[in-house]
Motif scaffolding. Structure first.
Motif, PDB file in Angstrom:
ATOM      1  N   ALA A  74     -20.542 -13.444 -73.062  1.00 26.95           N
ATOM      2  CA  ALA A  74     -19.130 -13.095 -72.858  1.00 26.95           C
ATOM      3  C   ALA A  74     -18.242 -14.320 -73.047  1.00 26.95           C
ATOM      4  O   ALA A  74     -18.715 -15.459 -73.006  1.00 26.95           O
ATOM      5  CB  ALA A  74     -18.929 -12.506 -71.462  1.00 26.95           C
ATOM      6  N   GLU A  75     -16.966 -14.020 -73.250  1.00 28.25           N
ATOM      7  CA  GLU A  75     -15.944 -15.059 -73.415  1.00 28.25           C
ATOM      8  C   GLU A  75     -14.739 -14.687 -72.560  1.00 28.25           C
ATOM      9  O   GLU A  75     -14.349 -13.522 -72.504  1.00 28.25           O
ATOM     10  CB  GLU A  75     -15.512 -15.107 -74.885  1.00 28.25           C
ATOM     11  N   ALA A  76     -14.215 -15.681 -71.866  1.00 23.67           N
ATOM     12  CA  ALA A  76     -12.970 -15.493 -71.123  1.00 23.67           C
ATOM     13  C   ALA A  76     -12.232 -16.823 -71.115  1.00 23.67           C
ATOM     14  O   ALA A  76     -12.604 -17.746 -71.859  1.00 23.67           O
ATOM     15  CB  ALA A  76     -13.264 -14.984 -69.712  1.00 23.67           C
ATOM     16  N   MET A  77     -11.210 -16.936 -70.274  1.00 22.38           N
ATOM     17  CA  MET A  77     -10.328 -18.101 -70.388  1.00 22.38           C
ATOM     18  C   MET A  77     -10.214 -18.929 -69.113  1.00 22.38           C
ATOM     19  O   MET A  77      -9.460 -19.902 -69.102  1.00 22.38           O
ATOM     20  CB  MET A  77      -8.928 -17.640 -70.825  1.00 22.38           C
ATOM     21  N   GLU A  78     -10.933 -18.552 -68.050  1.00 25.01           N
ATOM     22  CA  GLU A  78     -10.715 -19.241 -66.777  1.00 25.01           C
ATOM     23  C   GLU A  78     -11.948 -19.843 -66.129  1.00 25.01           C
ATOM     24  O   GLU A  78     -11.838 -20.803 -65.339  1.00 25.01           O
ATOM     25  CB  GLU A  78     -10.075 -18.267 -65.762  1.00 25.01           C
ATOM     26  N   GLY A  79     -13.130 -19.306 -66.406  1.00 26.96           N
ATOM     27  CA  GLY A  79     -14.319 -19.647 -65.619  1.00 26.96           C
ATOM     28  C   GLY A  79     -14.588 -21.136 -65.485  1.00 26.96           C
ATOM     29  O   GLY A  79     -14.839 -21.643 -64.385  1.00 26.96           O
ATOM     30  N   PRO A  93     -12.890  -9.628 -84.352  1.00 27.11           N
ATOM     31  CA  PRO A  93     -11.584  -9.375 -84.974  1.00 27.11           C
ATOM     32  C   PRO A  93     -10.611  -8.743 -83.974  1.00 27.11           C
ATOM     33  O   PRO A  93     -10.973  -7.798 -83.269  1.00 27.11           O
ATOM     34  CB  PRO A  93     -11.906  -8.403 -86.117  1.00 27.11           C
ATOM     35  N   ARG A  94      -9.395  -9.258 -83.926  1.00 26.46           N
ATOM     36  CA  ARG A  94      -8.431  -8.800 -82.929  1.00 26.46           C
ATOM     37  C   ARG A  94      -8.036  -7.355 -83.211  1.00 26.46           C
ATOM     38  O   ARG A  94      -7.546  -7.029 -84.276  1.00 26.46           O
ATOM     39  CB  ARG A  94      -7.195  -9.692 -82.962  1.00 26.46           C
ATOM     40  N   ASP A  95      -8.302  -6.507 -82.228  1.00 26.62           N
ATOM     41  CA  ASP A  95      -7.959  -5.091 -82.341  1.00 26.62           C
ATOM     42  C   ASP A  95      -7.490  -4.650 -80.965  1.00 26.62           C
ATOM     43  O   ASP A  95      -8.263  -4.118 -80.170  1.00 26.62           O
ATOM     44  CB  ASP A  95      -9.182  -4.285 -82.802  1.00 26.62           C
ATOM     45  N   ARG A  96      -6.212  -4.888 -80.685  1.00 24.79           N
ATOM     46  CA  ARG A  96      -5.664  -4.646 -79.355  1.00 24.79           C
ATOM     47  C   ARG A  96      -5.889  -3.199 -78.901  1.00 24.79           C
ATOM     48  O   ARG A  96      -6.137  -2.945 -77.717  1.00 24.79           O
ATOM     49  CB  ARG A  96      -4.171  -4.998 -79.361  1.00 24.79           C
ATOM     50  N   ALA A  97      -5.834  -2.278 -79.861  1.00 25.64           N
ATOM     51  CA  ALA A  97      -5.980  -0.861 -79.504  1.00 25.64           C
ATOM     52  C   ALA A  97      -7.374  -0.554 -78.972  1.00 25.64           C
ATOM     53  O   ALA A  97      -7.579   0.451 -78.278  1.00 25.64           O
ATOM     54  CB  ALA A  97      -5.680   0.011 -80.735  1.00 25.64           C
TER      55      ALA A  97
HETATM   56  O1  LIG Z   1      -4.036  -9.710 -77.987  1.00 25.74           O
HETATM   57  C1  LIG Z   1      -3.262  -9.136 -77.195  1.00 25.74           C
HETATM   58  O2  LIG Z   1      -2.277  -8.494 -77.530  1.00 25.74           O
HETATM   59  C2  LIG Z   1      -3.590  -9.224 -75.765  1.00 25.74           C
HETATM   60  C3  LIG Z   1      -3.217  -8.218 -74.936  1.00 25.74           C
HETATM   61  C4  LIG Z   1      -3.539  -8.263 -73.614  1.00 25.74           C
HETATM   62  C5  LIG Z   1      -4.225  -9.353 -73.116  1.00 25.74           C
HETATM   63  C6  LIG Z   1      -4.559 -10.359 -73.981  1.00 25.74           C
HETATM   64  C7  LIG Z   1      -5.244 -11.506 -73.507  1.00 25.74           C
HETATM   65  O3  LIG Z   1      -5.366 -12.491 -74.181  1.00 25.74           O
HETATM   66  C8  LIG Z   1      -5.802 -11.434 -72.151  1.00 25.74           C
HETATM   67  C9  LIG Z   1      -6.535 -12.684 -71.803  1.00 25.74           C
HETATM   68  C10 LIG Z   1      -7.079 -12.546 -70.418  1.00 25.74           C
HETATM   69  O4  LIG Z   1      -8.162 -11.647 -70.396  1.00 25.74           O
HETATM   70  C11 LIG Z   1      -9.400 -12.324 -70.448  1.00 25.74           C
HETATM   71  N1  LIG Z   1     -10.032 -11.903 -71.702  1.00 25.74           N
HETATM   72  C12 LIG Z   1     -10.256 -10.621 -71.993  1.00 25.74           C
HETATM   73  N2  LIG Z   1     -10.883 -10.508 -73.155  1.00 25.74           N
HETATM   74  C13 LIG Z   1     -11.047 -11.750 -73.633  1.00 25.74           C
HETATM   75  C14 LIG Z   1     -11.636 -12.248 -74.823  1.00 25.74           C
HETATM   76  O5  LIG Z   1     -12.147 -11.516 -75.686  1.00 25.74           O
HETATM   77  N3  LIG Z   1     -11.623 -13.593 -74.998  1.00 25.74           N
HETATM   78  C15 LIG Z   1     -11.083 -14.407 -74.071  1.00 25.74           C
HETATM   79  N4  LIG Z   1     -10.517 -13.953 -72.933  1.00 25.74           N
HETATM   80  C16 LIG Z   1     -10.505 -12.635 -72.715  1.00 25.74           C
HETATM   81  C17 LIG Z   1      -9.080 -13.810 -70.317  1.00 25.74           C
HETATM   82  O6  LIG Z   1      -9.892 -14.397 -69.331  1.00 25.74           O
HETATM   83  C18 LIG Z   1      -7.606 -13.857 -69.928  1.00 25.74           C
HETATM   84  O7  LIG Z   1      -7.442 -13.891 -68.525  1.00 25.74           O
HETATM   85  C19 LIG Z   1      -4.262 -10.308 -75.311  1.00 25.74           C
END
Ligand SMILES: O=C(O)c1cccc(C(=O)CC[C@H]2O[C@@H](n3cnc4c(=O)[nH]cnc43)[C@H](O)[C@@H]2O)c1
Length: 261
Positions: A184-189, A215-219
């Motif tokens: 997995a990938e996220a932004m805070e850990g 690939p970015r696919d918001r939907a």
């Molecule tokens: O691309 C968009 O339009 C968009 C819409 C809603 C939220 C985002 C975010 O960038 C949310 C980042 C948020 O969620 C975690 N997160 C969720 N999926 C991922 C991912 O694939 N890669 C990295 N982070 C992700 C993250 O920890 C943030 O807290 C974008």
């Protein structure tokens, strides 16, 4: 430590546990696992949602820097209050690497790794550790990770932290090549883990997969499903934390511990 589960909901604990999400909607998903609404507790730089039994929930902000700053503020405030935390949990939604971590599934980090902390060179990416600085990986307690996995169905693996959400298949493939165990990938850990490490407090990271890494696919994001999975997981975490005692150097539930069962 005493945590009791009542119909899958968290009730009491004598341990102090800080749960750090990025945004309020994630915090509220965790809060839904508690029978009470919780009460606000304001500390310098942070607004906590406090639940009976020692649980504090914090919407720590998006990205590793703000998450680290907020978590450090909460840790410092608790220490100065004379009630330090015993465990920090970084949690929320995240991207899952296909096919191992599908949307709706849970991932628990056995490694929390900064994916982009280093230097780009002509020969490729060098982590900061290769440059002689700091760390790029924090490892949560192995026995606790195993029991979280058993209780929630979360898959254990590396969870990457980055400042940029991956948006191409090429970047996803590059990350997996560099980190073959990444689920997995996220932004805070990693930011939360750095703050916890500075206070010598153990850390966990649990992610509910809302979207594939690629690939970015918001939907295609399934945020509601992921938040529901988060609530469900925190209900199931109660008995896991019941028997975990980080003050005991020997974890009787850890098969890797030679002093364990
Ligand atoms: O691309 C968009 O339009 C968009 C819409 C809603 C939220 C985002 C975010 O960038 C949310 C980042 C948020 O969620 C975690 N997160 C969720 N999926 C991922 C991912 O694939 N890669 C990295 N982070 C992700 C993250 O920890 C943030 O807290 C974008």
């Amino acid at each position: 430590m005493v945590v009791q589960a009542e119909e899958g909901r968290l009730t009491t604990s004598s341990a102090r546990i800080l749960v750090a999400t990025a945004v309020p909607v994630e915090r509220d998903a965790v809060a839904s696992a508690f029978p009470e609404p919780g009460a606000e507790a304001s500390r310098p730089g942070v607004l906590l949602r406090r639940f009976p039994g020692g649980w504090d929930l914090l919407a720590a902000g998006v990205g590793p820097a703000l998450a680290a700053a907020s978590t450090a503020s909460a840790l410092t405030a608790a220490a100065l209050d004379g009630a330090p935390y015993d465990l920090v949990v970084s949690t929320g939604i995240g991207g899952g690497f296909a096919p191992d971590a599908p949307v709706g599934s849970l991932v628990v980090a056995d490694e929390i790794t900064a994916a982009d902390l280093g230097a780009e060179t002509a020969d490729g990416f060098l982590p900061v550790t290769d440059l002689g600085f700091g760390t790029v990986t924090h490892r949560p307690p192995a026995g606790l990770v195993r029991r979280v996995a058993d209780a929630t169905g979360a898959r254990p693996g590396t969870v990457l932290t980055g400042s940029t959400v991956t948006g191409t298949a090429g970047r996803a493939a590059l990350l997996r090549a560099r980190h073959p165990r990444a689920l997995a990938e996220a932004m805070e850990g990693f930011g939360v883990a750095e703050a916890a490490a500075a206070h010598a407090v153990p850390v966990l990271e649990l992610r509910a997969v809302s979207n594939p890494v690629g690939p970015r696919d918001r939907a295609a994001w399934r945020i509601g499903d992921a938040l529901a999975a988060l609530t469900d997981a925190f209900g199931k975490l109660a008995p896991v934390l019941t028997s975990w005692n980080h003050h005991d150097p020997h974890d009787p539930h850890d098969p890797d511990d030679p002093h364990g069962l």
